[in-house]
Design an enzyme around this catalytic site. Structure first.
Site, PDB file in Angstrom:
ATOM      1  N   GLY A 205     -15.956  -6.629 -18.460  1.00 27.05           N
ATOM      2  CA  GLY A 205     -16.201  -7.563 -17.800  1.00 27.05           C
ATOM      3  C   GLY A 205     -17.226  -8.338 -17.664  1.00 27.05           C
ATOM      4  O   GLY A 205     -18.034  -8.552 -16.216  1.00 27.05           O
ATOM      5  N   ASP A 228     -14.023  -9.341 -21.524  1.00 28.10           N
ATOM      6  CA  ASP A 228     -12.753  -9.290 -20.671  1.00 28.10           C
ATOM      7  C   ASP A 228     -11.509  -9.875 -20.920  1.00 28.10           C
ATOM      8  O   ASP A 228     -11.322 -10.685 -21.488  1.00 28.10           O
ATOM      9  CB  ASP A 228     -14.156 -10.662 -19.955  1.00 28.10           C
ATOM     10  CG  ASP A 228     -13.720 -10.617 -18.455  1.00 28.10           C
ATOM     11  OD1 ASP A 228     -12.895 -10.354 -17.714  1.00 28.10           O
ATOM     12  OD2 ASP A 228     -15.073 -10.537 -17.856  1.00 28.10           O
ATOM     13  N   MET A 249      -9.294  -3.949 -20.500  1.00 28.42           N
ATOM     14  CA  MET A 249      -9.552  -2.537 -20.732  1.00 28.42           C
ATOM     15  C   MET A 249      -9.095  -1.792 -20.158  1.00 28.42           C
ATOM     16  O   MET A 249      -9.601  -0.087 -20.859  1.00 28.42           O
ATOM     17  CB  MET A 249     -10.909  -2.405 -20.312  1.00 28.42           C
ATOM     18  CG  MET A 249     -10.674  -2.948 -18.082  1.00 28.42           C
ATOM     19  SD  MET A 249     -11.966  -2.988 -17.648  1.00 28.42           S
ATOM     20  CE  MET A 249     -11.040  -3.286 -15.586  1.00 28.42           C
ATOM     21  N   LYS A 262     -21.049  -2.972 -15.731  1.00 23.18           N
ATOM     22  CA  LYS A 262     -21.637  -4.010 -14.699  1.00 23.18           C
ATOM     23  C   LYS A 262     -20.790  -4.326 -13.078  1.00 23.18           C
ATOM     24  O   LYS A 262     -20.099  -5.416 -13.644  1.00 23.18           O
ATOM     25  CB  LYS A 262     -22.990  -4.918 -14.852  1.00 23.18           C
ATOM     26  CG  LYS A 262     -23.438  -5.176 -13.628  1.00 23.18           C
ATOM     27  CD  LYS A 262     -24.102  -6.678 -13.500  1.00 23.18           C
ATOM     28  CE  LYS A 262     -24.875  -6.755 -12.640  1.00 23.18           C
ATOM     29  NZ  LYS A 262     -23.699  -7.694 -11.317  1.00 23.18           N
ATOM     30  N   HIS A 266     -16.596  -0.453  -9.393  1.00 28.85           N
ATOM     31  CA  HIS A 266     -16.076  -0.344  -7.977  1.00 28.85           C
ATOM     32  C   HIS A 266     -15.687  -0.968  -7.710  1.00 28.85           C
ATOM     33  O   HIS A 266     -14.575  -1.643  -6.203  1.00 28.85           O
ATOM     34  CB  HIS A 266     -17.704  -0.562  -7.018  1.00 28.85           C
ATOM     35  CG  HIS A 266     -17.955  -2.438  -7.677  1.00 28.85           C
ATOM     36  ND1 HIS A 266     -19.165  -2.743  -6.263  1.00 28.85           N
ATOM     37  CD2 HIS A 266     -17.134  -3.330  -7.625  1.00 28.85           C
ATOM     38  CE1 HIS A 266     -19.296  -3.842  -6.844  1.00 28.85           C
ATOM     39  NE2 HIS A 266     -18.326  -4.456  -7.800  1.00 28.85           N
TER      40      HIS A 266
END
Length: 362
Positions: A205, A228, A249, A262, A266
């Site tokens: 990402g 990505d 992914m 990173k 979340h």
């Protein structure tokens, strides 16, 4: 009679305190929109270029604000001074005219040369703020929309970015701005500990490659790959040290000594985080052979404190709920996810203020 009067006075005081507190909550968005105004106008950089507190009249002139708007502008600046964004003083030669200078806030994170502005522009863009208008409707609607963002825009964040180039650029610039800042701090403070023993790293990402390029420049022996979605890396040109690879992914992650996540996990539910980390586990060697997953995320304290940092944690958790099915997590919540994905050990380095660097091993 006196005690009854005291009771009534206490009740009246409670009423008006509650009244003021609700008003403050109701109007808090004006703070963020005033900050956006200052950023859009480039006020911090104008003051910085001036080299000292700038008189209001000169600031109005540089911004080409017509006289009819001058008082409105002054009132916006008054609020930003109250919020600590700017400092106010008076001109020594004319004590009736105010002047505005930079503060620790505006001089450290709001100048163009700093890296926070793109992320602020993303967070305060109408595409990101409008979904909050339908939060109640989303909570009570048993429909296909998994987030308020999707209910408002008809598409999930990454779908919209794949179809609307302007939003894709806004999103990637915002992530890159934060990546520049985070990379500089990590490399400066703990770079040797985290990257020195690696020969390869995949930034999952990684957007436009800001983080990977910073790592590759600081540690030339580490071969870095940005991984990505295809539309994200389509315009990213690889180099001798940074390669761009498009993919999903959830299906496959290129092999490397270390995988960097990173602000990725979340965005996702606990179940999806486990799936992602299992793919990461497949991509790296075991700890004895130097393999690890490097996670940059918030580790919430959840101590119900009343400090500004406590509130920021709660607000950021809410921020993640609106555009994504993810959330911010406590150490115990992270630990449960790590164990479910098959990882045996982890370390937490709280070196990024509200966020931490987590190293994960199996």
């Amino acid at each position: 009679m006196g005690s009854l009067t005291n009771v009534r006075e206490h009740q009246a005081e409670e009423l008006w305190q509650a009244h003021a507190q609700v008003w403050n909550m109701m109007l808090n968005h004006i703070n963020s929109m005033s900050l956006k105004c200052a950023i859009d106008l480039g006020i911090p950089d104008i003051i910085h270029t001036h080299g000292e507190p700038i008189p209001l009249s000169l600031l109005l002139s540089k911004l080409s604000i017509p006289p009819a708007r001058a008082d409105c502008f002054r009132r916006i600046m008054r609020l930003l001074v109250h919020s600590g964004v700017f400092a106010q003083s008076t001109i020594s030669s004319n004590e009736t005219e105010e002047a505005y200078g930079l503060t620790a806030i505006s001089s450290t994170v709001l100048l163009k040369e700093k890296s926070m502005l793109p992320f602020l522009r993303l967070a305060l863009d109408p595409v990101m703020t409008n979904p909050w208008q339908c939060l109640g409707r989303w909570l009570t609607t048993d429909g296909a929309a998994t987030t308020p963002f999707e209910l408002m825009n008809g598409k999930a964040v990454f779908e919209l970015a794949g179809e609307v180039p302007e939003f894709n650029n806004l999103f990637n610039d915002g992530m890159a701005g934060d990546a520049h800042f985070v990379a500089s701090v990590i490399i400066r403070d703990r770079g040797d500990d985290i990257f020195r023993g690696l020969s390869s790293l995949v930034d999952i990402g990684g957007g436009n490659g800001a983080m990977a390029m910073a790592i590759a420049e600081a540690f030339p022996h580490v071969k870095c790959t940005v991984f990505d979605l295809p539309h994200v890396v389509a315009s990213l040109e690889g180099s001798a040290k940074v390669e761009a690879v498009g993919g999903n992914m959830f299906e496959f992650i290129p092999p490397a000594d270390a995988v960097l996540l990173k602000w990725v996990l979340h965005d996702w539910s606990d179940e999806d985080c486990v799936k992602i980390l299992k793919r990461c586990k497949e991509a790296i060697p075991c700890r004895e052979r130097g393999g690890k997953v490097i996670i940059i995320e918030m580790v919430m304290k959840l101590d119900n404190g009343s400090s500004e940092l406590d509130e920021t944690e709660l607000l950021f958790d809410m921020l993640m709920m609106c555009p994504s099915p993810g959330k911010e997590r406590s150490e115990q919540e992270w630990k449960n996810i790590f164990a479910a994905a098959g990882f045996l050990d982890y370390t937490i380095m709280p070196i990024l203020g509200l966020r931490s660097v987590i190293e994960l091993y199996y």
